[in-house]
Design an enzyme around this catalytic site. Structure first.
Site, PDB file in Angstrom:
ATOM      1  N   LYS A 210      53.038  31.448 -32.054  1.00  0.00           N
ATOM      2  CA  LYS A 210      53.563  32.655 -31.936  1.00  0.00           C
ATOM      3  C   LYS A 210      55.173  32.601 -31.462  1.00  0.00           C
ATOM      4  CE  LYS A 210      49.512  35.490 -31.113  1.00  0.00           C
ATOM      5  NZ  LYS A 210      48.786  36.630 -30.379  1.00  0.00           N
TER       6      LYS A 210
ATOM      7  N   ASP B  95      50.883  42.956 -30.873  1.00  0.00           N
ATOM      8  CA  ASP B  95      49.634  43.058 -29.829  1.00  0.00           C
ATOM      9  C   ASP B  95      50.124  43.995 -28.978  1.00  0.00           C
ATOM     10  OD1 ASP B  95      48.268  40.739 -30.675  1.00  0.00           O
ATOM     11  OD2 ASP B  95      49.411  39.229 -29.647  1.00  0.00           O
TER      12      ASP B  95
ATOM     13  N   MET C 137      35.932  34.587 -21.936  1.00  0.00           N
ATOM     14  CA  MET C 137      35.632  34.799 -23.534  1.00  0.00           C
ATOM     15  C   MET C 137      34.762  33.416 -24.074  1.00  0.00           C
ATOM     16  SD  MET C 137      39.008  34.120 -25.807  1.00  0.00           S
ATOM     17  CE  MET C 137      39.397  32.374 -25.600  1.00  0.00           C
TER      18      MET C 137
HETATM   19  P1  NAP Z   1      47.788  32.371 -23.390  1.00  0.00           P
HETATM   20  O1  NAP Z   1      49.091  32.558 -23.957  1.00  0.00           O
HETATM   21  O2  NAP Z   1      47.070  30.974 -23.186  1.00  0.00           O
HETATM   22  O3  NAP Z   1      47.634  33.010 -21.752  1.00  0.00           O
HETATM   23  C1  NAP Z   1      46.713  33.144 -21.075  1.00  0.00           C
HETATM   24  C2  NAP Z   1      47.021  32.915 -19.595  1.00  0.00           C
HETATM   25  O4  NAP Z   1      46.063  33.135 -18.588  1.00  0.00           O
HETATM   26  C3  NAP Z   1      48.035  31.767 -19.180  1.00  0.00           C
HETATM   27  O5  NAP Z   1      49.267  32.156 -18.689  1.00  0.00           O
HETATM   28  C4  NAP Z   1      46.921  31.084 -18.235  1.00  0.00           C
HETATM   29  O6  NAP Z   1      47.597  30.300 -17.200  1.00  0.00           O
HETATM   30  C5  NAP Z   1      46.459  32.241 -17.455  1.00  0.00           C
HETATM   31  N1  NAP Z   1      45.154  32.137 -16.637  1.00  0.00           N
HETATM   32  C6  NAP Z   1      44.409  31.354 -16.894  1.00  0.00           C
HETATM   33  N2  NAP Z   1      43.429  31.307 -15.709  1.00  0.00           N
HETATM   34  C7  NAP Z   1      43.898  32.341 -14.916  1.00  0.00           C
HETATM   35  C8  NAP Z   1      43.476  32.785 -13.886  1.00  0.00           C
HETATM   36  N3  NAP Z   1      42.286  32.215 -13.117  1.00  0.00           N
HETATM   37  N4  NAP Z   1      44.189  33.915 -13.385  1.00  0.00           N
HETATM   38  C9  NAP Z   1      45.272  34.150 -13.762  1.00  0.00           C
HETATM   39  N5  NAP Z   1      45.674  33.765 -15.124  1.00  0.00           N
HETATM   40  C10 NAP Z   1      45.084  32.717 -15.666  1.00  0.00           C
HETATM   41  O7  NAP Z   1      46.698  33.113 -24.098  1.00  0.00           O
HETATM   42  P2  NAP Z   1      46.731  34.651 -24.765  1.00  0.00           P
HETATM   43  O8  NAP Z   1      47.225  34.465 -26.087  1.00  0.00           O
HETATM   44  O9  NAP Z   1      47.744  35.465 -23.780  1.00  0.00           O
HETATM   45  O10 NAP Z   1      45.248  35.060 -24.739  1.00  0.00           O
HETATM   46  C11 NAP Z   1      44.476  35.664 -23.572  1.00  0.00           C
HETATM   47  C12 NAP Z   1      43.609  36.349 -23.903  1.00  0.00           C
HETATM   48  O11 NAP Z   1      43.780  37.661 -24.696  1.00  0.00           O
HETATM   49  C13 NAP Z   1      42.487  35.605 -24.894  1.00  0.00           C
HETATM   50  O12 NAP Z   1      41.206  35.872 -24.390  1.00  0.00           O
HETATM   51  C14 NAP Z   1      42.813  36.434 -26.287  1.00  0.00           C
HETATM   52  O13 NAP Z   1      41.567  36.150 -26.979  1.00  0.00           O
HETATM   53  C15 NAP Z   1      43.018  37.460 -25.948  1.00  0.00           C
HETATM   54  N6  NAP Z   1      44.033  38.445 -26.766  1.00  0.00           N
HETATM   55  C16 NAP Z   1      43.395  39.360 -27.626  1.00  0.00           C
HETATM   56  C17 NAP Z   1      43.918  40.105 -28.438  1.00  0.00           C
HETATM   57  C18 NAP Z   1      43.290  41.068 -29.174  1.00  0.00           C
HETATM   58  O14 NAP Z   1      43.855  41.528 -30.323  1.00  0.00           O
HETATM   59  N7  NAP Z   1      42.304  41.806 -28.558  1.00  0.00           N
HETATM   60  C19 NAP Z   1      45.428  39.640 -28.827  1.00  0.00           C
HETATM   61  C20 NAP Z   1      45.794  38.539 -28.203  1.00  0.00           C
HETATM   62  C21 NAP Z   1      45.169  37.794 -27.166  1.00  0.00           C
HETATM   63  P3  NAP Z   1      47.979  28.641 -17.488  1.00  0.00           P
HETATM   64  O15 NAP Z   1      48.506  28.543 -18.854  1.00  0.00           O
HETATM   65  O16 NAP Z   1      48.471  28.154 -16.306  1.00  0.00           O
HETATM   66  O17 NAP Z   1      46.544  28.060 -17.788  1.00  0.00           O
END
Ligand code: NAP
Length: 285
Positions: free
Chosen positions: A70, A106, A202
């Site tokens: 992305k 998104d 998840m």
């Molecule tokens: P990402 O870029 O990896 O971001 C996840 C974030 O959560 C990272 O900054 C991570 O920190 C943080 N994190 C992990 N454990 C945590 C905790 N205990 N407390 C606070 N923050 C924490 O992933 P993403 O793309 O944003 O996706 C996140 C979620 O959104 C996923 O489950 C994905 O499936 C969902 N999503 C859904 C849609 C939809 O259309 N419904 C669209 C996009 C994403 P670190 O990097 O330091 O581990």
């Protein structure tokens, strides 16, 4: 029927095998009688540039982009939508007469999901868990509508870095904190909306929650960006105590619907798309 007039869209990412987008978009094209097809392409980071060249060469209509491309895909595009540029991530590309344009759907998808659930953002304080890709996309679209945002990151530094980015564009109260029980207890006292933008809960990690159950209150609206499972443990616990809950399915469908509109110029059949996604997710789990 595939013919010489069929226009090609797709998804690039690694992995892509789990994605529900091909079924969702192909059903939508069929419903509207559009001669389009949506295909998944597993593309490794080393092959990303070649994939883009191929898509240009083949004249594809556009594509979705998922992890891990992305952000890294942005340098290969000709133009990037202003908000996607600020977010630093693109999830939808449109090939407009040979020019590749990047968008992030998104954030609009999440907003649409909130609106459909009847959430009013005026004067609201929002606590958002996570500071990654989904969190950024949601925050940039939400910020102009709410009063205050508290970002609870895995580390304080991560949360403060996003808060600093947002403050460049929005003159609002924005704070970054570490996600821990004491901090959240304090911040959730006078908050109305809680958003989970972490992957905690998840599938297959379905028994985990990003915060402790005791911090939930019945007067909170709890939104989970996770769509698999449809009801995460966080949402289940919130529902049990009478809080309003919104799952990630509508965000998924509406981000797809925004992409669909960019490619075809038509409003997507969102109710059909929801049915397809829910059916598929119920069969997976
Ligand atoms: P990402 O870029 O990896 O971001 C996840 C974030 O959560 C990272 O900054 C991570 O920190 C943080 N994190 C992990 N454990 C945590 C905790 N205990 N407390 C606070 N923050 C924490 O992933 P993403 O793309 O944003 O996706 C996140 C979620 O959104 C996923 O489950 C994905 O499936 C969902 N999503 C859904 C849609 C939809 O259309 N419904 C669209 C996009 C994403 P670190 O990097 O330091 O581990």
């Amino acid at each position: 029927m595939i013919s010489t007039k069929t226009r090609i869209c797709g998804l690039i990412g690694n992995p892509v095998e789990h994605s529900v987008s091909p079924e969702m978009h192909n059903a939508a094209f069929e419903k509207l009688g559009l001669n389009f097809i949506y295909l998944p392409f597993r593309v490794t980071p080393e092959n990303l540039e070649k994939a883009i060249l191929g898509m240009r060469g083949l004249g594809m209509v556009g594509f979705n982009v998922t992890m891990p491309h992305k952000a890294s895909i942005m340098k290969f595009l000709d133009e990037i939508d202003k908000t996607a540029e600020k977010i630093g991530a693109v999830n939808t590309i449109v090939n407009k007469d040979g020019k590749l344009l990047g968008f992030n759907t998104d954030g609009p998808g999440a907003l649409w999901a909130f609106q459909e659930a009847g959430v009013n953002f005026k004067n609201k304080k929002v606590v958002m868990l996570g500071a990654g890709g989904a969190a950024k996309a949601i925050a940039f679209y939400l910020m102009s509508l709410i009063k205050k945002l508290v970002i609870a990151g895995k580390t304080r530094e991560e949360a403060q870095s996003l808060a600093k980015d947002l403050k460049k564009y929005f003159k609002k109260e924005i704070k970054g904190i570490e996600n821990n029980t004491d901090n959240l207890r304090q911040e959730l006292k006078n908050a109305q909306i809680l958003i989970n933008a972490t992957p905690i809960g998840m599938a297959p990690d379905i028994n985990s929650m990003p915060i402790k159950t005791e911090l939930l209150r019945s007067n909170l609206t709890v939104f989970d960006s996770i769509y698999n499972p449809i009801e995460t443990k966080l949402l289940r616990e919130a529902r049990k105590i009478g809080a309003k809950t919104i799952n990630g399915v509508n965000m998924l469908v509406y981000q797809g619907a925004e992409a669909f509109k960019l490619w075809t110029g038509k409003n997507a059949p969102v109710e059909l798309m929801k049915k397809i996604v829910i059916k598929r997710l119920k069969n997976v789990n």
